[in-house]
Design a protein around this motif. Structure first.
Motif, PDB file in Angstrom:
ATOM      1  N   UNK A 190      10.720  16.908  -1.953  1.00 19.19           N
ATOM      2  CA  UNK A 190       9.710  17.765  -2.593  1.00 19.19           C
ATOM      3  C   UNK A 190       8.267  17.327  -2.322  1.00 19.19           C
ATOM      4  N   UNK A 191       8.046  16.496  -1.322  1.00 15.19           N
ATOM      5  CA  UNK A 191       6.670  16.086  -1.004  1.00 15.19           C
ATOM      6  C   UNK A 191       5.873  17.275  -0.481  1.00 15.19           C
ATOM      7  N   UNK A 192       4.618  17.322  -0.851  1.00 19.14           N
ATOM      8  CA  UNK A 192       3.697  18.361  -0.380  1.00 19.14           C
ATOM      9  C   UNK A 192       2.821  17.776   0.717  1.00 19.14           C
ATOM     10  N   UNK A 193       2.601  18.557   1.768  1.00 15.29           N
ATOM     11  CA  UNK A 193       1.773  18.088   2.879  1.00 15.29           C
ATOM     12  C   UNK A 193       0.356  17.821   2.401  1.00 15.29           C
ATOM     13  N   UNK A 194      -0.134  16.668   2.768  1.00 12.30           N
ATOM     14  CA  UNK A 194      -1.476  16.264   2.371  1.00 12.30           C
ATOM     15  C   UNK A 194      -2.390  16.280   3.587  1.00 12.30           C
ATOM     16  N   UNK A 195      -3.489  16.982   3.462  1.00  8.79           N
ATOM     17  CA  UNK A 195      -4.554  16.969   4.464  1.00  8.79           C
ATOM     18  C   UNK A 195      -5.780  16.474   3.722  1.00  8.79           C
ATOM     19  N   UNK A 196      -6.272  15.327   4.122  1.00  7.27           N
ATOM     20  CA  UNK A 196      -7.351  14.677   3.395  1.00  7.27           C
ATOM     21  C   UNK A 196      -8.714  15.245   3.757  1.00  7.27           C
ATOM     22  N   UNK A 197      -9.663  15.013   2.893  1.00  6.93           N
ATOM     23  CA  UNK A 197     -11.044  15.397   3.164  1.00  6.93           C
ATOM     24  C   UNK A 197     -11.565  14.568   4.336  1.00  6.93           C
ATOM     25  N   UNK A 198     -12.518  15.101   5.086  1.00  8.88           N
ATOM     26  CA  UNK A 198     -13.081  14.326   6.192  1.00  8.88           C
ATOM     27  C   UNK A 198     -13.557  12.958   5.711  1.00  8.88           C
ATOM     28  N   UNK A 199     -13.150  11.921   6.427  1.00 10.74           N
ATOM     29  CA  UNK A 199     -13.557  10.564   6.119  1.00 10.74           C
ATOM     30  C   UNK A 199     -12.713   9.857   5.076  1.00 10.74           C
ATOM     31  N   UNK A 200     -11.808  10.568   4.412  1.00  5.13           N
ATOM     32  CA  UNK A 200     -10.980   9.948   3.375  1.00  5.13           C
ATOM     33  C   UNK A 200      -9.828   9.168   3.998  1.00  5.13           C
ATOM     34  N   UNK A 201      -9.678   7.935   3.552  1.00  6.24           N
ATOM     35  CA  UNK A 201      -8.569   7.077   3.987  1.00  6.24           C
ATOM     36  C   UNK A 201      -7.837   6.623   2.722  1.00  6.24           C
ATOM     37  N   UNK A 202      -6.586   7.026   2.560  1.00  4.96           N
ATOM     38  CA  UNK A 202      -5.882   6.734   1.310  1.00  4.96           C
ATOM     39  C   UNK A 202      -5.398   5.287   1.232  1.00  4.96           C
ATOM     40  N   UNK A 203      -5.077   4.824   0.018  1.00  4.06           N
ATOM     41  CA  UNK A 203      -4.521   3.477  -0.155  1.00  4.06           C
ATOM     42  C   UNK A 203      -3.262   3.254   0.679  1.00  4.06           C
ATOM     43  N   UNK A 204      -2.522   4.321   0.928  1.00  2.00           N
ATOM     44  CA  UNK A 204      -1.346   4.295   1.805  1.00  2.00           C
ATOM     45  C   UNK A 204      -1.679   3.592   3.125  1.00  2.00           C
ATOM     46  N   UNK A 205      -2.898   3.761   3.610  1.00  2.00           N
ATOM     47  CA  UNK A 205      -3.351   3.141   4.858  1.00  2.00           C
ATOM     48  C   UNK A 205      -4.083   1.831   4.586  1.00  2.00           C
ATOM     49  N   UNK A 206      -4.982   1.819   3.627  1.00  2.00           N
ATOM     50  CA  UNK A 206      -5.844   0.651   3.436  1.00  2.00           C
ATOM     51  C   UNK A 206      -5.092  -0.583   2.954  1.00  2.00           C
ATOM     52  N   UNK A 207      -3.882  -0.413   2.422  1.00  2.00           N
ATOM     53  CA  UNK A 207      -3.081  -1.566   1.982  1.00  2.00           C
ATOM     54  C   UNK A 207      -2.254  -2.199   3.099  1.00  2.00           C
ATOM     55  N   UNK A 208      -2.303  -1.649   4.296  1.00  2.00           N
ATOM     56  CA  UNK A 208      -1.425  -2.120   5.368  1.00  2.00           C
ATOM     57  C   UNK A 208      -2.209  -2.564   6.600  1.00  2.00           C
ATOM     58  N   UNK A 209      -1.559  -3.385   7.413  1.00  2.00           N
ATOM     59  CA  UNK A 209      -2.079  -3.661   8.741  1.00  2.00           C
ATOM     60  C   UNK A 209      -1.715  -2.448   9.600  1.00  2.00           C
ATOM     61  N   UNK A 210      -2.686  -1.933  10.325  1.00  2.00           N
ATOM     62  CA  UNK A 210      -2.522  -0.667  11.044  1.00  2.00           C
ATOM     63  C   UNK A 210      -2.735  -0.860  12.548  1.00  2.00           C
ATOM     64  N   UNK A 211      -1.899  -0.196  13.315  1.00  2.00           N
ATOM     65  CA  UNK A 211      -2.097  -0.051  14.750  1.00  2.00           C
ATOM     66  C   UNK A 211      -2.681   1.341  14.963  1.00  2.00           C
ATOM     67  N   UNK A 212      -3.876   1.394  15.514  1.00  2.00           N
ATOM     68  CA  UNK A 212      -4.579   2.656  15.742  1.00  2.00           C
ATOM     69  C   UNK A 212      -4.536   2.945  17.235  1.00  2.00           C
TER      70      UNK A 212
END
Length: 157
Positions: A81-103
């Motif tokens: 039942x997850x709803x697709x999330x499209x963030x506002x320009x420039x928004x980075x959620x905790x989902x990303x900021x809490x992890x080491x990321x490969x960009x």
């Protein structure tokens, strides 16, 4: 305005999979799971970590299906039942900021033109800088430790 926008996956193709019995999921290399912590189960549709008790599927997902030497797939979690999330320009959620990321930065021919591994709080600045490259068309974020696809990043319009 920041030059980037993160977006979750479309939930439509995943929804019918939740009705399948576990044996059929296994035949398709998928696993039904229930989150036993509030971190460690990042939903690729909602771009947030599942809460304890949430039902998820762990499944292979082709995140770069285009004809390219970089064509690839990897594991993703999707919550029921997850709803697709499209963030506002420039928004980075905790989902990303809490992890080491490969960009990973791709051009219009779907070839990787740049890549970085960084801590989550550094991601926004790196994406802004990466989109300054004249050939940067889009990016993919991956969780660096496990290698899982996280989300797609496009230029904000």
């Amino acid at each position: 305005m920041a030059p980037f926008r993160l977006s979750g996956l479309d939930p439509t193709p995943f929804a019918p999979l939740f009705a399948l019995p576990d044996a059929e999921l296994a035949r398709r290399n998928m696993v039904r799971m229930f989150a036993d912590s509030d971190s460690g189960y990042p939903c690729r549709v909602s771009l947030e970590d599942a809460a304890i008790g949430d039902e998820l599927l762990l499944l292979p997902f082709e995140h770069l299906p285009e004809a390219s030497p970089y064509r690839s797939s990897g594991p993703v979690f999707v919550r029921r039942h997850a709803k697709q999330r499209v963030l506002a320009p420039g928004e980075v959620p905790p989902y990303v900021t809490r992890r080491m990321i490969s960009l990973r930065v791709y051009d219009t021919t779907h070839r990787m033109i740049d890549a970085h591994v960084l801590e989550g709080p550094e991601v926004a600045a790196c994406m802004t800088q990466a989109f300054a490259h004249p050939h940067a068309a889009y990016m993919h974020l991956h969780n660096a430790r496990r290698g899982c696809f996280s989300c797609r990043v496009d230029r904000a319009s």
